[in-house]
Write an enzyme that holds these catalytic residues in place. Sequence first.
Site, PDB file in Angstrom:
ATOM      1  N   GLY A 160       0.853  -1.186   0.000  1.00  0.00           N
ATOM      2  CA  GLY A 160       0.000   0.000   0.000  1.00  0.00           C
ATOM      3  C   GLY A 160       0.883   1.228   0.000  1.00  0.00           C
ATOM      4  O   GLY A 160       1.885   1.290   0.730  1.00  0.00           O
TER       5      GLY A 160
ATOM      6  N   ASP B 175       7.355   5.116  -3.725  1.00  0.00           N
ATOM      7  CA  ASP B 175       7.011   5.336  -2.317  1.00  0.00           C
ATOM      8  C   ASP B 175       8.260   5.617  -1.493  1.00  0.00           C
ATOM      9  O   ASP B 175       8.269   6.511  -0.641  1.00  0.00           O
ATOM     10  CB  ASP B 175       6.275   4.121  -1.759  1.00  0.00           C
ATOM     11  CG  ASP B 175       4.982   3.849  -2.489  1.00  0.00           C
ATOM     12  OD1 ASP B 175       4.317   4.812  -2.917  1.00  0.00           O
ATOM     13  OD2 ASP B 175       4.632   2.656  -2.651  1.00  0.00           O
TER      14      ASP B 175
ATOM     15  N   ALA C 140       1.337   2.847   3.583  1.00  0.00           N
ATOM     16  CA  ALA C 140       2.155   2.044   4.498  1.00  0.00           C
ATOM     17  C   ALA C 140       3.589   1.943   4.006  1.00  0.00           C
ATOM     18  O   ALA C 140       4.534   1.963   4.803  1.00  0.00           O
ATOM     19  CB  ALA C 140       1.541   0.652   4.657  1.00  0.00           C
TER      20      ALA C 140
END
EC number: 2.7.1.15
Length: 305
Positions: free
Chosen positions: A42, A255, A45
């Site tokens: 995700g 990310d 996260a």
Amino acid sequence: MTQPARIVVVGSLNMDLVVKAPRIALEGETIKGGTFSTMPGGKGANQAVAASRLGAHVHMVGCVGDDGFGRELLDNLHKANVNTDYVTTVSGSSSGVAMIAVSESGENSIVIAPGANDRMAPEYVRQAESIIREADVVLIQLEIPMETVEEAVVIANRHQVPVILNPAPARSLPEALLKQIDILTPNETEGKLIVTGRAEGDIDVEEIIHDLKSKGVRQVVMTLGGEGVAYSAGEAVQRLKAYTVDVMDTTGAGDSFNAGLGVYLAEGGSLEEAVRFAQKVAALSVTGFGAQASFPSRTEVEGFQ
């Protein structure tokens, strides 16, 4: 640095179901894959875990389902020293799941079933206002409802906390939101979609960045994969080349980049320094398999040349 960076991540938590394959399957095609793994993921996260590995104090704001995956996702954040006081377990909902195929060249194809992430209402962010107020940087992505993204931005702006918005997955964004963003971090596809309404088209990187700034974004940092990064420096656009590494899996690279950018800026670094630091984080992240499992420590990043 007198104290660790204080980062609040508002976003998604998924369980990644990952299959290695010789290549990404074509539409309607079935191919034989290799190993299968379940890995916590995700975008939200991922950014939280990556920031914690870099030495930040991190709070995660998000939702999981009341299922086995939800419990695993919470346990994983605890092990990564991420505070989960504002991760809500949604009754009667499954946790988010991402189906990921990873090719031998390290490229991936991802399909997401949002689950509890779609149940993340603005009220959950309002409950976390006290930690947002005390943060150095707030990191947000687009795997949660848009009204919740907007609420997080409003709260951060209210307390003059810088917002880094990673506009992924790609979608158009209202100008009213863009005007409240300190740093927007699209890839080229996402940037094109925000500017033109289409993910394709003949528009160069510099034009995309200038157009985004004309819409009110304060700074733009655009990731270009193997071509490096382009970012706004006043009226000019600067480019930095990518580091050369042996790529195993690109899942989570964006990310980890956002986490590195946020942590370094929270520590008082300049935008150029933060971009260079984030590039190192992302480069190291693609040398291992899986997203969070391959995120580097602060020591590894500082030792990387």
